[in-house]
Design an enzyme around this catalytic site. Structure first.
Site, PDB file in Angstrom:
ATOM      1  N   LYS A  61     -16.522   6.605  -8.143  1.00  0.00           N
ATOM      2  CA  LYS A  61     -15.264   5.991  -7.699  1.00  0.00           C
ATOM      3  C   LYS A  61     -15.660   4.774  -6.875  1.00  0.00           C
ATOM      4  CE  LYS A  61     -11.160   6.988  -4.885  1.00  0.00           C
ATOM      5  NZ  LYS A  61     -10.507   8.054  -4.099  1.00  0.00           N
ATOM      6  N   TRP A  62     -15.325   3.588  -7.374  1.00  0.00           N
ATOM      7  CA  TRP A  62     -15.735   2.312  -6.754  1.00  0.00           C
ATOM      8  C   TRP A  62     -14.566   1.792  -5.941  1.00  0.00           C
ATOM      9  CZ3 TRP A  62     -20.330  -0.737  -7.935  1.00  0.00           C
ATOM     10  CH2 TRP A  62     -20.332  -2.000  -7.324  1.00  0.00           C
ATOM     11  N   ASP A  63     -14.655   1.959  -4.631  1.00  0.00           N
ATOM     12  CA  ASP A  63     -13.516   1.650  -3.759  1.00  0.00           C
ATOM     13  C   ASP A  63     -13.690   0.288  -3.090  1.00  0.00           C
ATOM     14  OD1 ASP A  63     -11.152   2.068  -2.401  1.00  0.00           O
ATOM     15  OD2 ASP A  63     -11.738   4.021  -1.617  1.00  0.00           O
ATOM     16  N   MET A  64     -12.611  -0.249  -2.519  1.00  0.00           N
ATOM     17  CA  MET A  64     -12.639  -1.552  -1.837  1.00  0.00           C
ATOM     18  C   MET A  64     -11.414  -1.571  -0.933  1.00  0.00           C
ATOM     19  SD  MET A  64     -11.523  -4.884  -1.670  1.00  0.00           S
ATOM     20  CE  MET A  64     -12.180  -6.510  -1.536  1.00  0.00           C
ATOM     21  N   ASN A  65     -11.649  -1.460   0.380  1.00  0.00           N
ATOM     22  CA  ASN A  65     -10.522  -1.126   1.248  1.00  0.00           C
ATOM     23  C   ASN A  65     -10.114  -2.155   2.290  1.00  0.00           C
ATOM     24  OD1 ASN A  65      -9.688   1.436   0.241  1.00  0.00           O
ATOM     25  ND2 ASN A  65     -11.612   2.268   0.992  1.00  0.00           N
ATOM     26  N   ASP A  93      -2.710   5.369  -3.294  1.00  0.00           N
ATOM     27  CA  ASP A  93      -3.043   6.394  -2.299  1.00  0.00           C
ATOM     28  C   ASP A  93      -1.857   7.308  -2.034  1.00  0.00           C
ATOM     29  OD1 ASP A  93      -5.665   5.830  -1.935  1.00  0.00           O
ATOM     30  OD2 ASP A  93      -5.417   4.664  -0.096  1.00  0.00           O
ATOM     31  N   ARG A 137      -9.517  -1.753   8.745  1.00  0.00           N
ATOM     32  CA  ARG A 137     -10.087  -0.414   8.602  1.00  0.00           C
ATOM     33  C   ARG A 137     -11.512  -0.387   9.180  1.00  0.00           C
ATOM     34  NH1 ARG A 137     -11.435   3.958   3.893  1.00  0.00           N
ATOM     35  NH2 ARG A 137     -10.262   5.624   4.817  1.00  0.00           N
ATOM     36  N   TRP A 161       0.852  -1.189   0.000  1.00  0.00           N
ATOM     37  CA  TRP A 161       0.000   0.000   0.000  1.00  0.00           C
ATOM     38  C   TRP A 161       0.897   1.252   0.000  1.00  0.00           C
ATOM     39  CZ3 TRP A 161      -0.852   3.571   4.238  1.00  0.00           C
ATOM     40  CH2 TRP A 161      -1.822   4.534   3.940  1.00  0.00           C
ATOM     41  N   CYS A 206     -10.822   1.435  -7.446  1.00  0.00           N
ATOM     42  CA  CYS A 206      -9.846   1.791  -6.428  1.00  0.00           C
ATOM     43  C   CYS A 206      -9.888   0.694  -5.387  1.00  0.00           C
ATOM     44  CB  CYS A 206     -10.269   3.137  -5.817  1.00  0.00           C
ATOM     45  SG  CYS A 206      -9.299   3.659  -4.396  1.00  0.00           S
TER      46      CYS A 206
HETATM   47  C1  GLA Z   1      -9.302   4.666   0.168  1.00  0.00           C
HETATM   48  C2  GLA Z   1      -9.032   5.279  -1.188  1.00  0.00           C
HETATM   49  C3  GLA Z   1      -8.858   6.762  -1.043  1.00  0.00           C
HETATM   50  C4  GLA Z   1     -10.094   7.371  -0.404  1.00  0.00           C
HETATM   51  C5  GLA Z   1     -10.402   6.681   0.905  1.00  0.00           C
HETATM   52  C6  GLA Z   1     -11.737   7.109   1.447  1.00  0.00           C
HETATM   53  O1  GLA Z   1      -8.188   4.747   0.978  1.00  0.00           O
HETATM   54  O2  GLA Z   1      -7.933   4.684  -1.794  1.00  0.00           O
HETATM   55  O3  GLA Z   1      -8.607   7.357  -2.293  1.00  0.00           O
HETATM   56  O4  GLA Z   1     -11.177   7.252  -1.293  1.00  0.00           O
HETATM   57  O5  GLA Z   1     -10.424   5.268   0.769  1.00  0.00           O
HETATM   58  O6  GLA Z   1     -11.977   6.590   2.703  1.00  0.00           O
END
Ligand code: GLA
Length: 728
Positions: free
Chosen positions: A477-481, A549, A444, A200, A527
């Site tokens: 923006k389709w995120d996955m964290n 990021d 997270r 990361w 993302c």
């Molecule tokens: C992730 C994404 C970031 C942002 C945050 C929001 O870390 O990579 O760009 O969108 O989530 O919580």
């Protein structure tokens, strides 16, 4: 015709413009890998010459005598486990009686104009003029397990997309333990392996190592293709460089657990295999059922790593990405995250929007924090309802206002996740991936929804489409964290628990296909904590990816340099952020931050209401410059001229497809005292033509720029430039 079957020699020739791939049916039965490399019209049949005699102690499983007696002698297209071949298998299966031996023999083939889609999976596509497909059908005569090897030959791009379909044509169930997408056995080879490695905030560093007589492996067990290894590797000849030598690329069109293996035996044969990770994988196949592997796109380049990259760039743009935005200029965006994080209201958003309009930005993207009770990252994922305490006129109201200001409206989602502190979790605590009776590890502060379940897929489709239908939203923006843990699904029976990671991917692809086809005018960017799921699979649905990021300009030079080995700039989300940088606390000039981000999908991610007038003027110049030249960067040919891993200096060059414009980008990462100007030798120009430097009007002969070079000072830190030349 790019595919020819020579019956007299039992050979299949797969021809592209600059390569040939040859398969030979040994004894008319066993598909052997005969050749892959520069064009070759005639290959002596392997059976007629002493190509492969080795004194192996393995069993004589071929049923032949002489040179081909032992499977250790063979270079195979689809090796299996159980008899004499003790290298990595492509197919490994367990039958109803507990035995694990599979012996596949050729039963037929067919040629297809064009390329059929792969059921439920993202895959390359093309017209009948662009691609021709060979399907080789193999069968185990005892169990009737049937394997179809697909080779889709993209003639112009020297690419072959390979995949494997397994059909249970027997009468009892079969448990698949491994199904590789592609296997290539290189004969007698000295080679290096190139791959992309990271973490990361420092994704995709280029790594190269010599393949000794041992086993080399890249993989993900994390549920996503991951920050650590990209699902891509290349085999290089030892003398292969950026613009010369053989490069054999393997890139998987898949976003989940994968493995890439290079296994060199004592006879110096290198087996390269790529596909779904066999670790903690199995798939129960009932009689009549079919298992389709993802595909791997293989590229051969005779002109080095750069040649391989340019073929992949063309391939991804033309044969992976789809939809309205495929070849379109996309909006320059202002993303709110690093500017205001979770702390905003509508007044603040509109103040940022007003500033954005002044410098020519096209879109405001409201990132995390607009929904549920989300004031930090501890709650509300799953509750996709606008928080009107923050956005008082609601998403429709905000979208209408932005549109009236001439801005588009983008919105962040993280649909695959759930916070324990959410209404969704309280209503459906069993909807996340988990093992009953075990604690559910948070990452997270969140859990992963179980996308193998139909009702979860349906929930996500309704939730996201509901919002998209309710407001004028132009971009998602389709995120996955987070990565997976406690891999289990109470919705699956005991014997199917190891299917979960792949079923998750099939569920995700279904969700994405449904949502993106219902909303063809919305631009999607994927993302996963930055670049944790940057692969050809997701690019099929979402034509750009938030690259990392880490928005520091210096770190981004490394990240974008490595990313460009596989992916074109048009797919790389890249933003200018504030200084000191939030990830590494480095301060770099706005000018360099712009020059780095403009080599991707450009945007800003800062509180631009705090920019000085001087910086506003520079930002406006950046946006104008980018809009004037982005098509060369996004759709032209890229050359990596200097490798920042070798010295603290990077140079990239883009040449438009018509050869009319070229842009030279240089970045001094760290200065060197008392150093002469670097003569940066350019590539891909017409030696006979002349080029005028736009800013100075100075004219340079093409041969001069390529053989002598363009002088660049390296005496100060973080000096950067984008020099535009036009052909005269
Ligand atoms: C992730 C994404 C970031 C942002 C945050 C929001 O870390 O990579 O760009 O969108 O989530 O919580």
């Amino acid at each position: 015709m790019s595919i020819i079957f020579k019956k007299e020699t039992n050979q299949f020739y797969l021809h592209t413009q600059n390569s040939t791939y040859i398969i030979e049916l040994l004894d008319g039965r066993i598909p052997m890998h005969a050749y892959w490399g520069k064009p070759l019209r005639d290959m002596l049949p392997l059976v007629t010459w002493k190509s492969a005699y080795v004194l192996s102690q393995n069993a004589l499983d071929t049923g032949l005598t002489g040179d081909f007696a032992s499977s250790a002698s063979l270079t195979l297209e689809c090796p299996t486990y159980g008899a004499g071949d003790l290298r990595e298998p492509a197919i490994h299966a367990e039958y109803a009686d507990g035995s694990r031996l599979t012996r596949l023999e050729y039963v037929g083939h067919r040629l297809i104009d064009g390329k059929p889609p792969l059921e439920g999976l993202p895959a390359s596509y093309g017209t009948a003029e662009e691609v021709t497909t060979l399907e080789l059908e193999l069968r185990d005569s005892l169990t009737q397990l049937t394997v179809v090897l697909q080779y889709a030959v993209f003639e112009k791009l020297d690419a072959i997309a390979r995949s494997t379909r397994v059909i249970n044509a027997g009468e009892q169930s079969v448990k698949l333990l491994k199904v590789a997408s592609a296997n290539v056995d290189f004969y007698n080879k000295e080679a290096d392996m190139l791959y992309l490695e990271g973490l990361w905030t420092r994704e995709r560093r280029v790594k190269r190592e010599t393949i000794g007589n041992s086993y080399h492996r890249i993989e993900s067990r994390r549920g996503t293709s991951s920050h650590m290894h990209s699902p891509f590797m290349a085999l290089l000849s030892p003398d292969t460089g950026e613009e010369r030598g053989d490069a054999y690329g393997f890139s998987l069109v898949y976003s989940g657990n994968f493995e890439g293996i290079a296994d060199k035996d004592a006879f110096n044969k290198i087996r390269v295999s790529m596909g779904i990770n066999a670790f903690d994988f199995s798939w129960l196949l009932q009689p009549g059922e079919v298992f389709q592997s993802p595909e791997a796109v293989l590229v051969y380049a005779h002109d080095g790593i750069g040649g391989m990259s340019r073929r992949y760039h063309d391939f991804i743009r033309r044969h992976i990405c789809r939809g309205k935005f495929q070849y379109e200029s996309r909006p320059v965006l202002l993303n709110t995250f690093e500017g205001v994080y979770f702390n905003f209201n509508e007044e603040k958003l509109l103040a940022m929007a007003q500033r954005a309009v002044r410098i020519g930005i096209d879109m405001l993207v409201v990132d995390d924090g607009w929904f549920g009770k989300r004031d930090n990252d501890r709650s509300s994922l799953g509750d996709w309802v606008c928080n009107t305490d923050k956005v008082k006129s609601g998403l429709k109201g905000l979208g209408d206002t932005l549109h009236s200001m001439g801005l588009q409206f983008g919105l962040w989602f993280e649909p695959e996740m759930v916070s324990p502190d959410s209404d969704l979790y309280r209503a459906h605590p069993d909807w996340c991936i988990h093992i009953p009776g075990r604690p559910r590890s948070l990452s997270r502060h969140q859990l992963t929804l179980d996308l193998s379940r139909g009702e979860v897929q349906e929930y996500i489709i309704q939730a996201v489409c509901g919002i998209l239908d309710s407001a004028p939203i132009d971009y998602v923006k389709w995120d996955m964290n987070r990565y997976f843990s406690e891999i289990g699904s109470p919705a699956l029976p005991r014997e199917r628990q190891q299917e979960l990671p792949h079923r998750y991917m099939l569920g995700l692809y279904h969700v994405l296909e449904t949502i993106t086809s219902r909303h063809p005018n919305v631009l999607f960017e994927s993302c996963a904590s930055g670049g944790g799921r940057y692969d050809m699979g997701l690019l099929h649905y979402m034509p750009q990816t938030w690259c990392s990021d880490d928005s520091d300009a210096v770190e981004r030079v490394y990240i974008q340099h490595g990313t460009s080995v596989l992916f074109p700039a048009v797919t790389m989300g890249a933003h200018v952020s504030a200084c000191p940088n939030h990830q590494v606390e480095r301060t770099t000039p706005l000018r360099m931050r712009g020059h780095v981000a403009m080599a991707g999908q450009f945007g800003y991610e800062m509180d631009i209401t705090t920019l000085t007038e001087e910086d506003m003027t520079l930002a406006k110049e950046q946006v104008d410059f980018y809009k004037a030249h982005r098509s060369t960067i996004h759709f032209g040919d890229m050359y990596r001229l200097y490798d920042p891993m070798k010295a603290p200096f990077a140079a990239w060059q883009y040449v438009s497809k018509d050869g009319e414009e070229t842009i030279l980008c240089t970045y001094v990462i760290a200065s060197i005292p008392n150093i002469a100007a670097e003569r940066v030798k350019m590539q891909g120009l017409d030696a006979e033509a002349s080029y005028v430097e736009s800013e100075t009007g100075r004219v340079y002969p093409g041969a001069f720029l390529m053989q002598v070079g363009y002088a660049v000072e390296r005496r100060a830190d973080h000096v950067s430039q984008m020099v535009v030349f036009r052909r005269v």
